[in-house]
Design a protein around this motif. Structure first.
Motif, PDB file in Angstrom:
ATOM      1  N   HIS A  41       0.818  -1.206   0.000  1.00 39.62           N
ATOM      2  CA  HIS A  41       0.000   0.000   0.000  1.00 39.62           C
ATOM      3  C   HIS A  41       0.853   1.259   0.000  1.00 39.62           C
ATOM      4  O   HIS A  41       0.563   2.233  -0.680  1.00 39.62           O
ATOM      5  CB  HIS A  41      -0.917  -0.045   1.226  1.00 39.62           C
ATOM      6  N   HIS A  73     -10.114   4.003  -5.519  1.00 40.59           N
ATOM      7  CA  HIS A  73      -9.028   3.083  -5.835  1.00 40.59           C
ATOM      8  C   HIS A  73      -8.743   2.240  -4.603  1.00 40.59           C
ATOM      9  O   HIS A  73      -8.454   2.789  -3.532  1.00 40.59           O
ATOM     10  CB  HIS A  73      -7.756   3.854  -6.215  1.00 40.59           C
ATOM     11  N   MET A  75      -6.419  -1.009  -3.295  1.00 39.14           N
ATOM     12  CA  MET A  75      -5.287  -1.845  -3.654  1.00 39.14           C
ATOM     13  C   MET A  75      -5.297  -3.119  -2.811  1.00 39.14           C
ATOM     14  O   MET A  75      -5.493  -3.063  -1.599  1.00 39.14           O
ATOM     15  CB  MET A  75      -3.991  -1.079  -3.416  1.00 39.14           C
ATOM     16  N   GLU A 109      -7.090  -2.619  -7.595  1.00 37.44           N
ATOM     17  CA  GLU A 109      -5.790  -2.762  -8.254  1.00 37.44           C
ATOM     18  C   GLU A 109      -4.979  -3.850  -7.552  1.00 37.44           C
ATOM     19  O   GLU A 109      -4.882  -3.855  -6.332  1.00 37.44           O
ATOM     20  CB  GLU A 109      -5.055  -1.429  -8.209  1.00 37.44           C
ATOM     21  N   TYR A 110      -4.431  -4.732  -8.363  1.00 36.92           N
ATOM     22  CA  TYR A 110      -3.570  -5.810  -7.870  1.00 36.92           C
ATOM     23  C   TYR A 110      -2.172  -5.582  -8.464  1.00 36.92           C
ATOM     24  O   TYR A 110      -1.842  -6.158  -9.507  1.00 36.92           O
ATOM     25  CB  TYR A 110      -4.114  -7.171  -8.294  1.00 36.92           C
ATOM     26  N   PRO A 111      -1.346  -4.723  -7.825  1.00 41.33           N
ATOM     27  CA  PRO A 111      -0.051  -4.368  -8.416  1.00 41.33           C
ATOM     28  C   PRO A 111       0.858  -5.564  -8.693  1.00 41.33           C
ATOM     29  O   PRO A 111       1.530  -5.600  -9.724  1.00 41.33           O
ATOM     30  CB  PRO A 111       0.584  -3.451  -7.363  1.00 41.33           C
ATOM     31  N   THR A 116      -6.325  -5.133 -12.893  1.00 42.61           N
ATOM     32  CA  THR A 116      -7.314  -4.277 -12.238  1.00 42.61           C
ATOM     33  C   THR A 116      -8.694  -4.903 -12.414  1.00 42.61           C
ATOM     34  O   THR A 116      -8.909  -5.704 -13.331  1.00 42.61           O
ATOM     35  CB  THR A 116      -7.328  -2.849 -12.825  1.00 42.61           C
TER      36      THR A 116
END
Length: 170
Positions: A41, A73, A75, A109-111, A116
């Protein structure tokens, strides 16, 4: 007590976890998974805090909200519990709508996965979210903690030790 987005997330994972958290029995501070999520995060999108705002609505904190495009947004580190993530963001959208912000959307969001997931709240979804609120209120008001669910996902839960500790026989 009005439910928070965390409780909505827990509703879709485990009623026992929801009840414990709502009754101030917190184990997240001992979890490596939670610590890893916080690291992600803080470091995945370093410019994010300059672009988006943190807002608090009815006790829930939306970490990153784009007020110009009306986008929440959220995450997450993995998509393993995607249905609970979607429910959490739908609850944020419900709170925004309840507070006069119409037409907001969400983006999970899945970095790590570079993926996404878009989330919306339709008119048909509103009664569903209100149903979640009623179920959460019933669970929280219950004097008895719900039982363990005994699923494989329990092993990665911050409450695992709490739920599975047993006294040794004498």
């Amino acid at each position: 007590m009005f439910p928070t987005a965390t409780l909505v997330n827990y509703l879709h994972l485990c009623h026992r976890k929801l009840w414990l958290h709502a009754n101030h029995i917190r184990m997240e501070h001992t979890s490596e998974a939670v610590a890893e999520g916080k690291q992600l995060h803080e470091h995945a999108y370093p410019q994010r805090t300059e672009r988006y705002r943190e807002i608090t609505l009815d006790g829930s904190v939306i970490d990153f909200y784009d007020p110009y495009n009306k986008v929440v947004h959220e995450m997450k580190k993995s998509d393993k519990m995607e249905h609970s993530h979607i429910a959490q963001v739908q609850f944020y959208l419900y709170l925004l709508q309840k507070n006069g912000v119409e037409g907001a959307t969400g983006l999970i969001e899945y970095p790590k996965l570079r993926q996404t997931q878009q989330v919306s709240l339709t008119e048909e979804d509103v009664p569903m979210v209100e149903g979640w609120i009623r179920v959460i209120e019933q669970l929280v008001d219950s004097e008895k903690c719900p039982g363990r669910i005994a699923k494989s996902k329990c092993r990665s839960c911050s409450y695992f030790d709490f739920c599975y500790v047993e006294e040794l026989p004498e």
